[in-house]
Design a protein around this motif. Structure first.
Motif, PDB file in Angstrom:
ATOM      1  N   GLU A  18     -15.132 -44.516 -24.822  1.00  0.00           N
ATOM      2  CA  GLU A  18     -14.123 -44.661 -23.784  1.00  0.00           C
ATOM      3  C   GLU A  18     -14.082 -43.409 -22.903  1.00  0.00           C
ATOM      4  N   ALA A  19     -14.153 -42.235 -23.530  1.00  0.00           N
ATOM      5  CA  ALA A  19     -14.151 -40.987 -22.773  1.00  0.00           C
ATOM      6  C   ALA A  19     -15.390 -40.883 -21.893  1.00  0.00           C
ATOM      7  N   ALA A  20     -16.547 -41.217 -22.435  1.00  0.00           N
ATOM      8  CA  ALA A  20     -17.795 -41.146 -21.665  1.00  0.00           C
ATOM      9  C   ALA A  20     -17.743 -42.092 -20.470  1.00  0.00           C
ATOM     10  N   ASP A  21     -17.242 -43.287 -20.685  1.00  0.00           N
ATOM     11  CA  ASP A  21     -17.135 -44.267 -19.611  1.00  0.00           C
ATOM     12  C   ASP A  21     -16.211 -43.747 -18.510  1.00  0.00           C
ATOM     13  N   ALA A  22     -15.073 -43.211 -18.890  1.00  0.00           N
ATOM     14  CA  ALA A  22     -14.128 -42.680 -17.909  1.00  0.00           C
ATOM     15  C   ALA A  22     -14.719 -41.497 -17.144  1.00  0.00           C
ATOM     16  N   MET A  23     -15.451 -40.627 -17.835  1.00  0.00           N
ATOM     17  CA  MET A  23     -16.042 -39.461 -17.175  1.00  0.00           C
ATOM     18  C   MET A  23     -17.067 -39.886 -16.133  1.00  0.00           C
ATOM     19  N   ILE A  24     -17.927 -40.824 -16.502  1.00  0.00           N
ATOM     20  CA  ILE A  24     -18.973 -41.276 -15.592  1.00  0.00           C
ATOM     21  C   ILE A  24     -18.375 -41.981 -14.374  1.00  0.00           C
ATOM     22  N   LYS A  25     -17.357 -42.795 -14.610  1.00  0.00           N
ATOM     23  CA  LYS A  25     -16.751 -43.556 -13.511  1.00  0.00           C
ATOM     24  C   LYS A  25     -15.900 -42.694 -12.587  1.00  0.00           C
ATOM     25  N   SER A  26     -15.339 -41.594 -13.101  1.00  0.00           N
ATOM     26  CA  SER A  26     -14.415 -40.803 -12.298  1.00  0.00           C
ATOM     27  C   SER A  26     -15.105 -39.796 -11.385  1.00  0.00           C
ATOM     28  N   SER A  27     -16.293 -39.356 -11.728  1.00  0.00           N
ATOM     29  CA  SER A  27     -16.958 -38.293 -10.966  1.00  0.00           C
ATOM     30  C   SER A  27     -18.462 -38.457 -10.994  1.00  0.00           C
TER      31      SER A  27
END
Length: 121
Positions: A18-27
């Motif tokens: 979930e963290a990896a997905d959010a990081m990739i999608k946010s920046s």
């Protein structure tokens, strides 16, 4: 534009995804590696420019807290090359191209067997 490394450590695999997905999608960041530590601890490492990595780590922290257990997060702006290599780890050796000698021998053996079966020697 300076480079940076960002890390998020979670307890459990789902929180790390979930963290990896959010990081990739946010920046505009790239995942460098996913490190599995003993006891269900997982660390995700990303790289990019300093602002993007900071934004990505913040987004990843929030996502990890929603679905799992966040253990830690950190950004290293402008890391030394030796530190980056230490985090990245050694590169996997590239595979050598396969030899055509084995293929040629197998083909000749097959052709010889076919010829012998037809009675042509």
């Amino acid at each position: 534009m300076s480079s940076a490394i960002g890390m998020i450590e979670t307890k459990g695999l789902v929180g790390s995804y979930e963290a990896a997905d959010a990081m990739i999608k946010s920046s505009d960041v790239t995942i460098v590696k996913q490190e599995f530590v003993d006891g269900g601890i997982v660390t995700i490492v990303v790289k990019g420019d300093v602002g993007s990595v900071q934004a990505a780590v913040e987004a990843g922290k929030a996502a990890a807290m929603r679905v799992g257990e966040l253990l830690g997060a950190h950004v290293i702006p402008r890391p030394d090359e030796d530190v980056f290599q230490m985090i990245k780890g050694p590169e996997a050796p590239k595979k050598k191209p396969t030899s055509t000698t084995t293929t040629t021998r197998a083909k000749k053996t097959t052709e010889t067997a076919a010829t012998e079966n037809r009675g042509e020697a």
